[in-house]
Design a protein around this motif. Sequence first.
Motif, PDB file in Angstrom:
ATOM      1  N   SER A  60      18.205  20.012  10.816  1.00  0.00           N
ATOM      2  CA  SER A  60      18.468  18.870   9.943  1.00  0.00           C
ATOM      3  C   SER A  60      17.569  18.915   8.715  1.00  0.00           C
ATOM      4  O   SER A  60      16.380  19.254   8.802  1.00  0.00           O
ATOM      5  CB  SER A  60      18.223  17.564  10.689  1.00  0.00           C
ATOM      6  N   GLN A  61      18.137  18.558   7.576  1.00  0.00           N
ATOM      7  CA  GLN A  61      17.361  18.543   6.332  1.00  0.00           C
ATOM      8  C   GLN A  61      16.202  17.558   6.451  1.00  0.00           C
ATOM      9  O   GLN A  61      16.353  16.437   6.897  1.00  0.00           O
ATOM     10  CB  GLN A  61      18.237  18.149   5.154  1.00  0.00           C
TER      11      GLN A  61
ATOM     12  N   ARG B 284      11.164  21.229  11.347  1.00  0.00           N
ATOM     13  CA  ARG B 284      11.425  22.672  11.314  1.00  0.00           C
ATOM     14  C   ARG B 284      12.172  23.135  10.066  1.00  0.00           C
ATOM     15  O   ARG B 284      12.465  24.314   9.923  1.00  0.00           O
ATOM     16  CB  ARG B 284      12.199  23.085  12.563  1.00  0.00           C
ATOM     17  N   ASP B 285      12.472  22.241   9.143  1.00  0.00           N
ATOM     18  CA  ASP B 285      13.192  22.607   7.918  1.00  0.00           C
ATOM     19  C   ASP B 285      12.241  23.314   6.957  1.00  0.00           C
ATOM     20  O   ASP B 285      11.308  22.726   6.442  1.00  0.00           O
ATOM     21  CB  ASP B 285      13.776  21.357   7.255  1.00  0.00           C
ATOM     22  N   ARG B 286      12.480  24.611   6.734  1.00  0.00           N
ATOM     23  CA  ARG B 286      11.602  25.405   5.867  1.00  0.00           C
ATOM     24  C   ARG B 286      12.084  25.443   4.423  1.00  0.00           C
ATOM     25  O   ARG B 286      11.417  26.002   3.560  1.00  0.00           O
ATOM     26  CB  ARG B 286      11.523  26.829   6.411  1.00  0.00           C
ATOM     27  N   ASP B 287      13.258  24.911   4.155  1.00  0.00           N
ATOM     28  CA  ASP B 287      13.824  24.963   2.806  1.00  0.00           C
ATOM     29  C   ASP B 287      14.616  23.683   2.567  1.00  0.00           C
ATOM     30  O   ASP B 287      15.839  23.685   2.564  1.00  0.00           O
ATOM     31  CB  ASP B 287      14.710  26.204   2.679  1.00  0.00           C
ATOM     32  N   MET B 288      13.897  22.591   2.361  1.00  0.00           N
ATOM     33  CA  MET B 288      14.508  21.267   2.328  1.00  0.00           C
ATOM     34  C   MET B 288      15.687  21.138   1.368  1.00  0.00           C
ATOM     35  O   MET B 288      16.665  20.471   1.656  1.00  0.00           O
ATOM     36  CB  MET B 288      13.458  20.215   1.977  1.00  0.00           C
ATOM     37  N   HIS B 289      15.612  21.777   0.221  1.00  0.00           N
ATOM     38  CA  HIS B 289      16.688  21.648  -0.769  1.00  0.00           C
ATOM     39  C   HIS B 289      17.570  22.888  -0.821  1.00  0.00           C
ATOM     40  O   HIS B 289      18.352  23.043  -1.745  1.00  0.00           O
ATOM     41  CB  HIS B 289      16.102  21.345  -2.140  1.00  0.00           C
ATOM     42  N   ALA B 290      17.442  23.766   0.164  1.00  0.00           N
ATOM     43  CA  ALA B 290      18.236  24.992   0.253  1.00  0.00           C
ATOM     44  C   ALA B 290      18.080  25.851  -0.999  1.00  0.00           C
ATOM     45  O   ALA B 290      18.983  26.570  -1.393  1.00  0.00           O
ATOM     46  CB  ALA B 290      19.702  24.670   0.534  1.00  0.00           C
TER      47      ALA B 290
END
Length: 83
Positions: free
Chosen positions: A56-57, A61-67
């Motif tokens: 989930s954004q 664990r989100d390593r690239d919040m804005h992709a």
Amino acid sequence: MEVFTRDDAGYAVVADPAFLNAAVIAGLYGVPASGVQIFRLPQLRVVKISFPRPVSQGSLRDRDMHAGQHHVPLALLPLPGTP
């Protein structure tokens, strides 16, 4: 993700399903091919690729919040006719 091309020749390469398809995206990003959607927009010379995020954004664990780095595996994909 979107792939914008400069001209019709470039669009013809990236829009070709033999080059860019759900199986290719699944292999590059480690996602199920069944979740990949590809939209080809010839009027704009754009190919839009969509697939669910692995986490989930904004989660811990989100390593690239804005992709912002999602393009890297696709950018490293060799174009047809190149080594």
